[in-house]
Design a protein around this motif. Structure first.
Motif, PDB file in Angstrom:
ATOM      1  N   THR A 145     -39.562  59.588 -43.118  1.00 15.68           N
ATOM      2  CA  THR A 145     -39.957  60.593 -42.136  1.00 15.68           C
ATOM      3  C   THR A 145     -39.882  61.999 -42.706  1.00 15.68           C
ATOM      4  N   GLU A 164     -41.712  58.887 -34.336  1.00 12.63           N
ATOM      5  CA  GLU A 164     -41.490  57.663 -35.103  1.00 12.63           C
ATOM      6  C   GLU A 164     -41.722  56.480 -34.176  1.00 12.63           C
ATOM      7  N   ARG A 192     -41.084  52.681 -33.913  1.00 14.16           N
ATOM      8  CA  ARG A 192     -40.217  51.677 -34.537  1.00 14.16           C
ATOM      9  C   ARG A 192     -40.459  50.299 -33.930  1.00 14.16           C
ATOM     10  N   ILE A 245     -39.435  51.534 -39.255  1.00 15.14           N
ATOM     11  CA  ILE A 245     -40.423  52.521 -38.837  1.00 15.14           C
ATOM     12  C   ILE A 245     -41.811  51.972 -39.149  1.00 15.14           C
TER      13      ILE A 245
END
Length: 143
Positions: A11, A30, A32, A88
């Motif tokens: 990230t 993000e 996930r 992620i």
């Protein structure tokens, strides 16, 4: 910049591509892998993409966001391959002078990405079954 990655997404690396001292708003999303979907327990996911088209479409979405919203920069990276719970799957980063534009553009990018870019999700469930999701035309096909 939109790209497909076969390796874990960092990230901070995606964020660094949009940072600018003129920007007071930096929004990071993000996505996930979660352990459930539509009432079923998920064990892991596998993403596949038509890479050339996905990257072209993803970059078109980012260019569109730059034209539509008052933002400085936008970037997105999406994983392919097998992912475990908590991994992620996608990162969207947007910078702007002000937060409202950054939030609006970030939501627009992830929504357009999920709706139009040729990336397919294969879910594996804890009961031993599996299926392609969000891809009606994938049902019954092995890629």
């Amino acid at each position: 910049m939109f790209r497909i990655s076969t390796t874990p997404i960092e990230t901070a690396t995606v964020m660094a591509t949009v940072e600018d001292p003129t920007c007071g708003g930096l929004v990071i999303f993000e996505g996930r892998v979660r352990n459930h979907h539509r009432g079923r327990d998920v064990l892991r996911l596998e993403y596949e993409a038509y890479q050339a088209l996905a990257e072209a479409d993803g970059n078109r979405i980012l260019r569109g966001a730059l034209n539509r919203f008052d933002i400085h920069a936008a970037a997105c990276v999406h994983r392919t391959g097998m992912l475990d719970i908590g991994d992620i799957a996608v990162v969207v980063a947007v910078s702007a002078a002000h937060r409202d534009a950054a939030f609006d553009a970030c939501r627009h990018i992830i929504d357009e990405l999920k709706a139009t870019v040729p990336i397919w999700k294969h879910e594996y469930y804890t009961d031993g079954t599996d299926e392609w999701t969000g891809c009606d035309h994938c049902s019954g096909h092995r890629h």
